[in-house]
Every structure is written in C-alpha cells, then in structure tokens.
Design an enzyme around this catalytic site. Sequence first.
Site, short mmCIF file in Angstrom:
data_model
loop_
_atom_site.label_atom_id
_atom_site.label_comp_id
_atom_site.label_asym_id
_atom_site.label_seq_id
_atom_site.Cartn_x
_atom_site.Cartn_y
_atom_site.Cartn_z
N GLU A 4 -43.56 -2.64 -7.19
CA GLU A 4 -44.59 -2.44 -8.22
C GLU A 4 -44.19 -3.35 -9.37
OE1 GLU A 4 -47.02 -0.70 -7.44
OE2 GLU A 4 -46.22 0.54 -5.83
N GLU A 42 -47.47 3.43 -4.01
CA GLU A 42 -46.72 4.65 -4.34
C GLU A 42 -47.72 5.75 -4.66
OE1 GLU A 42 -42.49 3.74 -5.97
OE2 GLU A 42 -43.96 3.16 -7.45
N CYS A 45 -47.44 -1.33 -17.29
CA CYS A 45 -47.94 -2.38 -16.39
C CYS A 45 -49.46 -2.28 -16.20
CB CYS A 45 -47.21 -2.32 -15.06
SG CYS A 45 -47.21 -0.69 -14.34
N ASN A 87 -39.61 1.83 -18.69
CA ASN A 87 -40.83 2.25 -19.41
C ASN A 87 -41.28 3.65 -19.00
OD1 ASN A 87 -41.56 1.14 -16.95
ND2 ASN A 87 -43.48 0.28 -17.70
P1 NAD Z 1 -36.55 -6.01 -15.12
O1 NAD Z 1 -37.38 -6.32 -13.95
O2 NAD Z 1 -35.39 -6.94 -15.44
O3 NAD Z 1 -35.92 -4.54 -15.00
C1 NAD Z 1 -36.38 -3.52 -14.12
C2 NAD Z 1 -35.22 -2.96 -13.31
O4 NAD Z 1 -34.63 -3.99 -12.52
C3 NAD Z 1 -34.07 -2.38 -14.14
O5 NAD Z 1 -33.53 -1.27 -13.45
C4 NAD Z 1 -33.06 -3.51 -14.14
O6 NAD Z 1 -31.74 -3.04 -14.37
C5 NAD Z 1 -33.21 -4.03 -12.73
N1 NAD Z 1 -32.77 -5.40 -12.53
C6 NAD Z 1 -32.88 -6.44 -13.38
N2 NAD Z 1 -32.38 -7.56 -12.80
C7 NAD Z 1 -31.95 -7.21 -11.59
C8 NAD Z 1 -31.35 -7.91 -10.51
N3 NAD Z 1 -31.10 -9.22 -10.58
N4 NAD Z 1 -31.04 -7.24 -9.38
C9 NAD Z 1 -31.30 -5.93 -9.28
N5 NAD Z 1 -31.87 -5.20 -10.26
C10 NAD Z 1 -32.20 -5.84 -11.40
O7 NAD Z 1 -37.48 -5.93 -16.35
P2 NAD Z 1 -37.09 -6.22 -17.87
O8 NAD Z 1 -36.39 -7.53 -18.06
O9 NAD Z 1 -36.39 -5.04 -18.38
O10 NAD Z 1 -38.55 -6.36 -18.51
C11 NAD Z 1 -39.14 -7.65 -18.51
C12 NAD Z 1 -40.59 -7.55 -18.22
O11 NAD Z 1 -40.81 -6.94 -16.96
C13 NAD Z 1 -41.38 -6.69 -19.17
O12 NAD Z 1 -41.66 -7.35 -20.36
C14 NAD Z 1 -42.60 -6.40 -18.34
O13 NAD Z 1 -43.46 -7.50 -18.38
C15 NAD Z 1 -42.03 -6.26 -16.94
N6 NAD Z 1 -41.80 -4.84 -16.56
C16 NAD Z 1 -42.73 -4.24 -15.79
C17 NAD Z 1 -42.58 -2.92 -15.46
C18 NAD Z 1 -43.60 -2.22 -14.61
O14 NAD Z 1 -43.87 -1.05 -14.84
N7 NAD Z 1 -44.15 -2.89 -13.61
C19 NAD Z 1 -41.49 -2.19 -15.90
C20 NAD Z 1 -40.51 -2.84 -16.67
C21 NAD Z 1 -40.69 -4.17 -16.99
#
Ligand code: NAD
Length: 510
Positions: free
Chosen positions: A274, A482, A308, A176
């Site tokens: 975060e 952060e 977020c 995002n």
């Molecule tokens: P996610 O947590 O899966 O992805 C975030 C990061 O984590 C990406 O780089 C992804 O490749 C990595 N990742 C995913 N699974 C992993 C694992 N098992 N081991 C290591 N790294 C891993 O998020 P998403 O599925 O893309 O989004 C789902 C929900 O998460 C969104 O709808 C939102 O609610 C939330 N989200 C929050 C933020 C934030 O700013 N806090 C950012 C993105 C998503």
Amino acid sequence: MAFQHIRHKSPRLVGLAIRHLQNLTRRDFVAGAALVDGRWIETDQADVVVDPATGEEIANVARCGVTEMNLAIAAAERSFARWRELLPERRGTILRSWASLMLRHSEELAVLMTSEQGKPLAEARHEIAYGAGFLEWFAAEGERAYGETIPSHKPGSLLQVRMQPIGVAAAITPWNFPVAMVTRKAGAALAAGCPIIVKPAPETPLSALAVARLAVEAGVPPGVLQVLIGNPIEISTPLLRDTRIRALSFTGSTHVGRLLLEGAAETVKKVSLELGGHAPFLIFDDVDLGKAVNGAMAAKFATSGQDCLAANRIYVQRSIYGAFVEAFATAIAQLKVGHGLDPETTIGPMTKSSVADKCRMQIDDALSKGARSISVKQDPNLGPNFVVPTLLSDVTEEMMIAREETFGPVAAVLPFDSEEEVVARANANEMGLAGYVYTDSLRRALRLSEQIECGMLGINTPSFTGPPIPFGGWKQSGLGREGSRHGLAEYMELKCVCFGDLAAQENRYD
Ligand code: NAD
C-alpha cells in the site's frame, strides 16, 4: 502511572494528558521492550521516541538487530503448525477479545498515539475504533475462507480449490496510522492461520507495542504475533532473505515499496504493497458548493494531511472556481493548529521533520511558478514540525505539488473547463490509490466511476475506508488489497485438488 514519563513543555498540556489518563486502568503501556516469542525483551541499545510537537523525548524502545529478528523468525515458524490447526472459530474468538481490549483501553491508546504521532486526540480515538474493526472483521472472514468446487473437465473426478495459510508473514508499517496498519495486517494474517512479525515505524513504536500487549492478554500465543523495532534496513533484511517468510505486507512510500519488492524477489514472496497516493478531487459546477467545500476539507485535512487518501489535486470547474477558492479559504481559516492533546486542535504537527520540509518545499516551488497562497495564521511558538495549513490556487501541472504526493496540510486547487479534459489530467499520474468526484449528474458519476484510474473512488463523499473496503491502489500505488474478503487472500495460498477415479463405472458414456 502509565504515562508518568511523558513530559510536555507546556504545563497546560501536561494537565490535559493527566486529565485524560485519570480514572483509567493502571497499565504500563509505554514499556519499550520488543515482543519476541511471547517474551518482552530488552536489548543493549535503545532508540528514542519523541513528541513530534515539542521534540521532547517521551520513551526509549529496545533496538533489535539481526539476532533478535532471526529468533523471531524461528519462533514464528515453530508457532505456525499449532496456530493453523486451531479452528477458525477459535482464532476468531481471540481476535474479538483483542478488539474488545483495544476498545476498553481506547483512551490510553489514543493519548499514547497522539503523544508519539501528533494527530489530534479525536482522530486518535477514531483510529483505535477503526483499527479494532479490522480484528472483528477478520475474525468473521477467517471462518469464511470457503475455497470453491469447480465442475471437472475430467470424467469421474472432482476439482476442489482450497485456501490454506501461506506461512509466516511479515509486516512493515508506517507512522501515519500506527495502530490501524498493524491490526489491518495482523488481523488478516492471524485469521488466515499465519503468524506475523511486525516492524513498526521507528517514529511510532509505542502504539504498536501497546496493541501487542493487548493481543497477548487476549490469548495470542507466543510467536504468533511479534513486534520488533530497529534500524529499518538492518532488521528488514532477514525478513526479505529468509525463505521461511512467505508473505510481506508493506504500507509506506512508493520508493521503499520498490526496494522491498526487489528484495523479496529473490525468495519469491507474496508481496502486498500500500504505497503513496496523489488523489484527484474533481468538483463539477452542478454540485452544491457547501458540500464540495466540506468534502474537500475532510479529504485534504484529515490526519493533518498525512494520509495516502488525501486529496492532492483539487480540480474545480472554472465557472465556480472563484467562489470555491473563497469558500475553501474561509473553511481553512477555521482550522486550529496545535498540540494534538489540546481538544481544540484540528491540525497537529507533521510526525517527521522531513515531511514538514517537503511541504514547505512544495509551497515555495508552487509560489515561484505563479501559484497564489492563502495561509492560516499560526502561533510562532509552535515547533518546526508544524506546517501552516495553506491553500495554493492557480496550481498548474508544472508545479511539484501537482506531480508528487503532498503529505501535509497544503491544498492545491486547479481550474478545469471540460469533463474530458479533467479526466485526462486526473489520470496523468503514476499513482492510482484514491479519487473523488463531486457532481449532481448520475450519468456523469457513472461515466467517471469507470474512467478514473484508481483503486478507490468516492462519489460525493470524502470518506469510505473501513473493514469492508478492498483497500489498495492501481499503478505505482501498490499491489494487492487489505481489508474486505480480499485482504484475507493475501495471507493464503490456493491449492487445487483433483480427486480422480470417483465414478462407479468410468467412462460409461464414452
Ligand atoms: P517510508 O516508506 O520510509 O516508511 C514506512 C515504513 O518503511 C517505516 O516502517 C520505515 O521504518 C520502513 N522503511 C523505510 N525504509 C526502509 C527500508 N529500506 N527497508 C525496510 N523498511 C524500511 O516513509 P517515510 O520516509 O517515513 O515517509 C515518506 C513519504 O512516504 C511520505 O511523505 C508519504 O508520501 C509516504 N508515506 C505513505 C504512507 C501511506 O500510508 N501509504 C505512509 C507513510 C509514508
């Protein structure tokens, strides 16, 4: 030309993209190689990056695996001794050059970001400036890692607390904010004297690779900043297991945050997380309705709702509830849904189809349980990642949207009667990242600033993020902070040194 292989279905948008890129420095920002030990490496396999608005392929990036990640960890470890020995001032100079290169190439970076993330171009430009701001901030903060001197409890001794770089750090960043989440983490790590390995989200790797290119140009030495893309679980496993990785910083979902915390436990890394939010936005009836509507619009619809900090539950005092819903619906009707490169667009596509699906699921669930909806009219030709901006009124706590994070342009409005009641409802959630209060009463603002359970609270403002803010959440919204001076500490260890035997005559007064 830098973006020659970015193709869009609409000729008008191709024209827009090209116009944005005209007169800009020719630079191959879209190179899809990974940055390992100062070299741009290709691998046997590639991952495809798509434009979330059209579903079209825009680039390929090298898919790294365990072998490349292990090379990166070894390179980072090798680079650590020299990087930590540089004067903080010298590290600061490199970070400042990196920031100024980002600002110089802001337009190219912004177009690239919009092409892979989907956000409106104006927001992408803003993110480049926001992201560069963290580099400038930490360039200065690194020079102020003062430590402390403590009056000693031992006769003839001196107690000194030093802040020292923790070692090699790893960052797992989301889609995002594909630039700012890289610089907020890397800026702090590099200023602290730590090399960092960044694993960006597979949906938005190009922005991370482009800013890494500028970091190299700014003088960040080989191994100090590395960027690898690949299967998230596969390439994160060495980061979790390797004892040379001492700190892990993650931004993303609470679900993945929990998994990483568990994975980092074996080697007891310093972890900062975060995670998700579920911000309550409280509007009291003493406030100017127009200001409250503008605040709710900004807090809900920035980043197309994929934020977020987004207002997830908008609680409105019953006496102004009807008027607020009407005015809010009128404001939402002005939103323009479309491709982020179209200058009129204010709401772009969801970056991931799963996020769009979740928004629709939350709307259906709320409607099936008695909520009422008002939606913006949408061009039927827009693709499946677009979610119609929707106002859901008469939402209750039984509905999914009132309990689970909404990462899209869906606004849930709930009526309340008393201050005591709304504070209890606002706090009845396991997330605690941000909150918002709109009131004209100073006494109430002070009371609520104490009572709302969150890491960041906006009183009569929807916007507060930036380098000086200690960004982070309470409860299951995360660990650590952060930005701010606290952000530097996530990459440092404290060492207490006791110097003994300093008095000319020990125990003179004993
Ligand atoms: P996610 O947590 O899966 O992805 C975030 C990061 O984590 C990406 O780089 C992804 O490749 C990595 N990742 C995913 N699974 C992993 C694992 N098992 N081991 C290591 N790294 C891993 O998020 P998403 O599925 O893309 O989004 C789902 C929900 O998460 C969104 O709808 C939102 O609610 C939330 N989200 C929050 C933020 C934030 O700013 N806090 C950012 C993105 C998503």
